[in-house]
Design a protein around this motif. Structure first.
Motif, PDB file in Angstrom:
ATOM      1  N   ALA A  24      17.811   4.385 -10.342  1.00 65.71           N
ATOM      2  CA  ALA A  24      16.468   5.260  -9.795  1.00 65.71           C
ATOM      3  C   ALA A  24      16.702   3.270 -10.178  1.00 65.71           C
ATOM      4  CB  ALA A  24      15.070   6.275 -10.932  1.00 65.71           C
ATOM      5  N   TYR A  25      16.865   3.059 -11.354  1.00 61.59           N
ATOM      6  CA  TYR A  25      17.011   1.776 -11.903  1.00 61.59           C
ATOM      7  C   TYR A  25      17.554   0.955 -12.128  1.00 61.59           C
ATOM      8  CZ  TYR A  25      13.055   3.607 -15.365  1.00 61.59           C
ATOM      9  OH  TYR A  25      11.797   4.359 -15.795  1.00 61.59           O
ATOM     10  N   GLY A  26      18.138   0.716 -11.183  1.00 65.08           N
ATOM     11  CA  GLY A  26      19.160   0.101 -10.422  1.00 65.08           C
ATOM     12  C   GLY A  26      20.223  -0.268 -11.485  1.00 65.08           C
ATOM     13  N   PHE A  27      20.549  -0.100 -12.565  1.00 61.10           N
ATOM     14  CA  PHE A  27      21.637  -0.895 -14.035  1.00 61.10           C
ATOM     15  C   PHE A  27      22.715   0.439 -13.361  1.00 61.10           C
ATOM     16  CE2 PHE A  27      19.835   2.979 -16.133  1.00 61.10           C
ATOM     17  CZ  PHE A  27      20.406   3.308 -16.099  1.00 61.10           C
ATOM     18  N   THR A  28      24.047  -0.388 -14.207  1.00 58.92           N
ATOM     19  CA  THR A  28      25.352  -0.416 -13.958  1.00 58.92           C
ATOM     20  C   THR A  28      25.745   0.558 -15.178  1.00 58.92           C
ATOM     21  OG1 THR A  28      26.206  -2.085 -13.997  1.00 58.92           O
ATOM     22  CG2 THR A  28      26.149  -1.273 -12.178  1.00 58.92           C
ATOM     23  N   ASP A  29      26.878   0.649 -15.386  1.00 57.52           N
ATOM     24  CA  ASP A  29      27.968   0.892 -16.767  1.00 57.52           C
ATOM     25  C   ASP A  29      28.822  -0.033 -16.855  1.00 57.52           C
ATOM     26  OD1 ASP A  29      28.992   1.835 -18.901  1.00 57.52           O
ATOM     27  OD2 ASP A  29      29.687   4.101 -17.623  1.00 57.52           O
ATOM     28  N   THR A  30      29.612  -0.162 -18.071  1.00 52.84           N
ATOM     29  CA  THR A  30      29.707  -2.123 -18.166  1.00 52.84           C
ATOM     30  C   THR A  30      30.873  -2.178 -17.327  1.00 52.84           C
ATOM     31  OG1 THR A  30      31.032  -0.733 -19.756  1.00 52.84           O
ATOM     32  CG2 THR A  30      29.552  -1.699 -20.627  1.00 52.84           C
ATOM     33  N   ASP A  31      31.296  -1.654 -16.437  1.00 48.79           N
ATOM     34  CA  ASP A  31      32.235  -2.032 -15.644  1.00 48.79           C
ATOM     35  C   ASP A  31      32.134  -1.600 -13.656  1.00 48.79           C
ATOM     36  OD1 ASP A  31      32.080   0.837 -14.238  1.00 48.79           O
ATOM     37  OD2 ASP A  31      33.568   1.812 -14.955  1.00 48.79           O
ATOM     38  N   GLY A  32      30.383  -2.859 -13.834  1.00 51.52           N
ATOM     39  CA  GLY A  32      29.962  -2.304 -12.738  1.00 51.52           C
ATOM     40  C   GLY A  32      29.236  -0.861 -11.991  1.00 51.52           C
TER      41      GLY A  32
END
Length: 313
Positions: free
Chosen positions: A281-289
């Protein structure tokens, strides 16, 4: 003088309380709220002077230091959230020092040491330790209720306040029995709390949601897998190939920070949300992209499929 909000620090001027921020997802939530500009009060029972019954080495002081290292402002306060006078004093302190509360994250738990994997689906409720079971309910339910009782009068003074009830499992997943009655009750309760609080808060312009991480690489989980680290976590796939869909605590932190910064967060009111869902929904990722969707993977696995990691990241 308060620094102006920026796109990178959208929570500047906001105040958050992350209850149970000693470790795991809640620690990461505190860090990411601070990174986004909020003043964050981090609470828990484990300090450098005294460990809680959980017996883990992580402390609230370390959490506060991580918030500061991320560029945020943190206040560590030792609080047992099962003691109403201490919670009341905590909220009074926030009011005196900040005059407001914008985000409450009920990340309290600390009950894993009261059960074992062998108990799930193998021991009937009446075969399990009653004292341990009731303690689990106190830690996972009463602590949330007590904290909300004292924090919500301050949070609801302004519209836009957000309450996040942290649990394990989505509403869909927890609709089925989890195999351990006390654990089942403790993890279903935050879902109902969020739904009920959503009804009680909506006419005040505030929002309540429940939130679950996916397959979380918490400190305790990493220790379980032959003490792998966040950097070497894939080594654990030799023992558990499904660990491939796991996610870092930072993923949860980014999820809650995105919620807190959303001016239209009321659209989620009363709902059950997951880290993978909010990443989409917001477009963020985990630390590995990547964007792991652990609950989608788990649903496919339990449906008899053979899910592939690449299809759920």
């Amino acid at each position: 003088m308060t620094a102006p909000r920026t796109e990178e620090r959208p929570l500047t001027g906001k105040v958050a309380l992350v209850a149970g921020a000693t470790r795991g997802a809640s620690r990461a939530v505190a860090v990411e709220l601070g990174r986004a500009g909020a003043v964050v009060y981090v609470t828990g029972r484990s300090t450098r002077a005294r460990r809680s019954e959980v017996g883990r080495p992580e402390t609230i002081e370390e959490t506060a230091e991580r918030v500061e290292a991320a560029g945020g402002t943190a206040v560590a306060v030792a609080v047992d959230h099962l003691e109403p006078p201490r919670v009341e004093a905590l909220v009074a302190r926030i009011e005196a020092e900040q005059g407001r509360l914008d985000v409450l994250v009920n990340g309290l738990w600390g009950g894993d040491h009261l059960m074992s994997v062998a108990d799930f689906g193998r021991k009937k409720m009446w075969e399990q330790d009653l004292e341990a079971g009731l303690r689990m309910l106190r830690l996972g339910m009463d602590s949330h209720l007590i904290t909300s009782r004292y924090a919500l009068p301050l949070l609801t003074r302004r519209p836009g306040g957000l309450v996040v009830e942290v649990t394990d499992g989505t509403a869909a997943y927890n609709a089925r029995y989890r195999g351990h009655l006390y654990f089942d009750l403790a993890k279903y309760a935050p879902l109902r709390m969020a739904a009920g609080l959503g009804e009680e808060l909506k006419d005040l312009g505030c929002t309540a949601v429940s939130f679950t991480p996916g397959y979380l690489r918490s400190e305790a989980m990493l220790d379980t897998y032959k003490k792998v680290t966040e950097e070497t976590w894939r080594d654990a796939l030799a023992d558990d190939p499904h660990f491939c869909i796991s996610e870092s605590p930072t993923y949860s932190g980014r999820a809650v920070a995105a919620l807190a910064a959303d001016p239209d967060v009321a659209r989620w009111n009363g709902q059950s949300l997951s880290s993978g869902q909010l990443a989409r929904a917001y477009g963020f990722t985990d630390t590995d992209g990547t964007r792991p969707d652990a609950w989608g993977y788990i649903a496919a696995l339990e449906a008899g499929e053979e899910p592939r990691e690449e299809d759920y990241r």
